[in-house]
Design a protein around this motif. Sequence first.
Motif, PDB file in Angstrom:
ATOM      1  N   UNK B  53       1.613   3.621   4.808  1.00  0.00           N
ATOM      2  CA  UNK B  53       2.405   2.406   4.560  1.00  0.00           C
ATOM      3  C   UNK B  53       3.849   2.776   4.229  1.00  0.00           C
ATOM      4  N   UNK B  56       5.525   3.723   7.444  1.00  0.00           N
ATOM      5  CA  UNK B  56       5.751   2.511   8.247  1.00  0.00           C
ATOM      6  C   UNK B  56       7.007   1.775   7.770  1.00  0.00           C
ATOM      7  N   UNK B  66      10.175  -3.883  13.361  1.00  0.00           N
ATOM      8  CA  UNK B  66       8.860  -3.785  12.737  1.00  0.00           C
ATOM      9  C   UNK B  66       7.947  -2.921  13.602  1.00  0.00           C
ATOM     10  N   UNK B  67       7.147  -2.140  12.922  1.00  0.00           N
ATOM     11  CA  UNK B  67       6.241  -1.218  13.627  1.00  0.00           C
ATOM     12  C   UNK B  67       4.864  -1.340  12.987  1.00  0.00           C
ATOM     13  N   UNK B  68       3.846  -1.048  13.765  1.00  0.00           N
ATOM     14  CA  UNK B  68       2.483  -1.219  13.277  1.00  0.00           C
ATOM     15  C   UNK B  68       1.730   0.101  13.376  1.00  0.00           C
ATOM     16  N   UNK B  70      -1.307   0.922  12.438  1.00  0.00           N
ATOM     17  CA  UNK B  70      -2.739   0.776  12.173  1.00  0.00           C
ATOM     18  C   UNK B  70      -3.494   1.407  13.335  1.00  0.00           C
TER      19      UNK B  70
END
Lengths: 233, 99
Positions: B53, B56, B66-68, B70
């Motif tokens: 996190x 990120x 924004x980046x993800x 997961x």
Amino acid sequence: MTKPVILISGTSRGIGKYFVEYFSEKGFIIIGCSRKPLEYKTNSEYHHFCLEVSDEKKVKEMFLFIRKKYGRLDILINNAGIGSMNHSMLIPIKTVQSILNTNVVGTFLLSREAAKLMKQNNFGKIINLVSVASSLKLEGEAAYAASKSAVLTLTEIMAREFAEYGITVNAVGPTPVKTDLIKGVPKEKLDRFLERQAIPKFSTPQDICNIVDFFINKKNDMITGQVLYLGGI
Amino acid sequence: MEQKQKITNLVFSVIDEINKELSKDDQIIKSLDSVIYGSNGQLDSLGLVNFVVAVEQKIEDVFEKSINLTDDKAMSEKNSPFQTIETFVNYIYDVLEKM
């Protein structure tokens, strides 16, 4: 004193609109989202995002805005919800998917991103909206009730996962509220539902706000993973 | 600066921040072959969550988008993209390339 930053989903109408009015009065900084733009004015600092709560890209952009602008999020109310009063044998699968997307995926996504932001301050309050439709096993609401059961499970498990970060996750379960969600339900059917409650009355948005106030009270940091039903279920 | 080097530096800067909170014995070693997660990993599952996190958010700040980060294999002992610093950097690189 620093103003609390609150994110509320589904603010264009119904209970969400009431939440905006209620927390505006309290002077909170509000970030709201819904599929449609707002058609009413707010009295406090309010930012609106037009999005589907299950749209990961859009949701992440909204959270990036919150982090850049305020650096924190204190409260999330997962209010956005849709339903369909229909017999299981007559409900189109597209409607079921839509209900699950908004009610379950949306709640999951907003909670996940909120927790990332809340953990920075080791504080956060997440409130989910569940329904007596699940606990009363209301016929004609299979998809909606199932989605709210899922939200309840998310509440209980996320409460455990996020406790480490000072984040509580709780749920409020109102009896039917006179909003667009139930406007198509016949009166006799609603009366039958109400009869199954200890207090056979509709909930008001204020009833829900009273519970939200209880859950977001900083003193109640030992209360998590709980659901509080209105009406004596 | 080459993109992968930029990402590596960014990950190292997050490790610096995390190491401030860790005891001398638990410091994460800033090396591409450092094992982060899995057998002999330096982080437990909660530590991994905090680390990913933080990375990120750092990427969002540096790259301004924004980046993800997961991944279904996040907690996998064998195939986690977060196994070593190098696999993590490669993973971030791939995610950014696909955006």
